[in-house]
Scaffold this motif. Structure first.
Motif, short mmCIF file in Angstrom:
data_model
loop_
_atom_site.label_atom_id
_atom_site.label_comp_id
_atom_site.label_asym_id
_atom_site.label_seq_id
_atom_site.Cartn_x
_atom_site.Cartn_y
_atom_site.Cartn_z
N ASP A 7 0.81 -1.22 0.00
CA ASP A 7 0.00 0.00 0.00
C ASP A 7 0.84 1.27 0.00
O ASP A 7 0.28 2.37 -0.02
CB ASP A 7 -0.93 0.01 1.21
N ASN A 8 2.15 1.12 0.04
CA ASN A 8 3.02 2.30 0.06
C ASN A 8 3.32 2.72 -1.38
O ASN A 8 4.44 2.58 -1.88
CB ASN A 8 4.31 1.99 0.82
N GLY A 9 2.29 3.24 -2.05
CA GLY A 9 2.42 3.62 -3.45
C GLY A 9 3.53 4.61 -3.74
O GLY A 9 4.28 4.42 -4.71
N PRO A 10 3.69 5.68 -2.94
CA PRO A 10 4.75 6.65 -3.25
C PRO A 10 6.15 6.03 -3.25
O PRO A 10 6.96 6.31 -4.14
CB PRO A 10 4.59 7.69 -2.14
N MET A 11 6.44 5.16 -2.27
CA MET A 11 7.78 4.57 -2.21
C MET A 11 7.97 3.52 -3.30
O MET A 11 9.06 3.39 -3.87
CB MET A 11 8.03 3.97 -0.83
N LEU A 12 6.91 2.78 -3.62
CA LEU A 12 7.02 1.82 -4.73
C LEU A 12 7.30 2.56 -6.04
O LEU A 12 8.09 2.07 -6.87
CB LEU A 12 5.72 1.01 -4.83
N ALA A 13 6.67 3.70 -6.23
CA ALA A 13 6.91 4.48 -7.45
C ALA A 13 8.34 4.99 -7.50
O ALA A 13 8.98 4.98 -8.57
CB ALA A 13 5.93 5.65 -7.51
N ILE A 14 8.87 5.43 -6.36
CA ILE A 14 10.26 5.88 -6.32
C ILE A 14 11.21 4.74 -6.66
O ILE A 14 12.14 4.90 -7.46
CB ILE A 14 10.58 6.47 -4.93
#
Length: 309
Positions: free
Chosen positions: A282-289
């Motif tokens: 659910d940690n979309g921002p860190m997965l995108a990074i």
């Protein structure tokens, strides 16, 4: 073949080597060492009632379990057990015996809810469900071929921000503790935790034997850390990000990318060839990074939950 379960004996090198061997075979995305195992055993955490268990068959260590209560949870009675069996030694009852021993220990110390990470494989999930655990959230292990990756070019910090390392805070790491407490409290997870004990943080995190303070990059603004990317390293050329976080007031400025990119570049220059990290699904921002850096998902774990009583 008789399987027994007992505690890992810190003074027995064969026990430590067996624990590491099983973990690396079952979970090759996380590195352990004798120093890190002993470090975990040495932590003064009486309220956690922590144990490292071994399943032994005819003198061979074939399974492990890491067991304890979340003593830093806002809600009491939250226990965890993470069980791993050598993939070449399954089907001998080691996993079941480890689960039973762990559950009895945790229940005896007041646990009312148990959490366990389980690899997202049919056999592993079926095992957990047979023992009364239901699936919850998931998390990914990610890998980057650091030797060949086309890392983004290094960038200058924005005005008012400078890059330092954790080593610059060796005399007083308390500002990093404050940042870690703030950033960590916003991470998604099943157990809400909070860092309030500075001395315990120093013992567990700042003094961790794999923490590489020179490769841990820190963004500083107005004299205090506002973002960091924590580096753990291993002598096999492997590098792992322990945590990347940004203070709430400084989010949206690209600082997480800045510090992680700086650390990755310096890790590669230091000779590290593989980079690992982990993210909640659910940690979309860190997965995108991490996708921006070129990391790829190499495995997934599913958190399973069981209510006691």
């Amino acid at each position: 073949m008789t399987v027994i379960v007992r505690d890992l004996r810190p003074g027995t090198p064969a026990d430590i080597e067996g624990f590491i061997r099983v973990r690396h075979r079952a979970l090759p995305y996380v590195f352990f060492s004798p120093a890190s195992v002993l470090h975990g055993l040495s932590l003064p955490r009486p309220d956690a009632h922590a144990r490292k268990l071994l399943a032994v068959a005819d003198g061979e260590i074939i399974g492990t379990a890491q067991v304890g209560l979340a003593e830093d949870s806002r809600e009491p009675g939250q226990g965890s057990l993470n069980v791993y069996v050598d993939p070449a030694r399954t089907g001998r009852g080691a996993g079941t015996l480890l689960v039973r021993t762990a559950e009895e220990h945790l229940a005896a110390h007041g646990a009312v809810k148990l959490f366990a990470w389980v690899l997202d494989e049919p056999a592993d999930r079926a095992f957990a469900e047979r023992h009364g655990y239901r699936p919850s959230r998931s998390a990914h292990f990610l890998r980057l071929d650091l030797a060949c990756a086309a890392l983004p070019p290094l960038q200058d910090p924005p005005p008012g921000v400078e890059l330092r390392t954790a080593a610059d805070f060796a005399d007083d790491p308390r500002p990093l503790f404050a940042l870690d407490a703030e950033a960590g409290s916003d991470e998604p997870g099943d157990i809400a935790t909070e860092f309030t004990d500075y001395a315990a943080w120093v013992d567990e995190y700042w003094n961790h034997p794999h923490l590489d303070r020179e490769l841990t990059s820190v963004a500083v603004a107005d004299g205090r850390p506002v973002a960091f990317s924590v580096a753990h390293t291993h002598d096999a050329g492997r590098y792992r990000t322990g945590m990347t976080g940004t203070a709430r007031a400084h989010r949206g400025r690209g600082l997480a990318k800045l510090v992680k990119n700086d650390s990755l570049h310096r890790a590669r220059a230091a000779g590290y060839t593989e980079a690992y990290t982990g993210n909640d699904a659910d940690n979309g921002p860190m997965l995108a990074i991490n996708k921006w850096f070129g990391y790829e998902i190499c495995a997934t774990e599913v958190r399973h939950v069981r209510e006691l009583g």
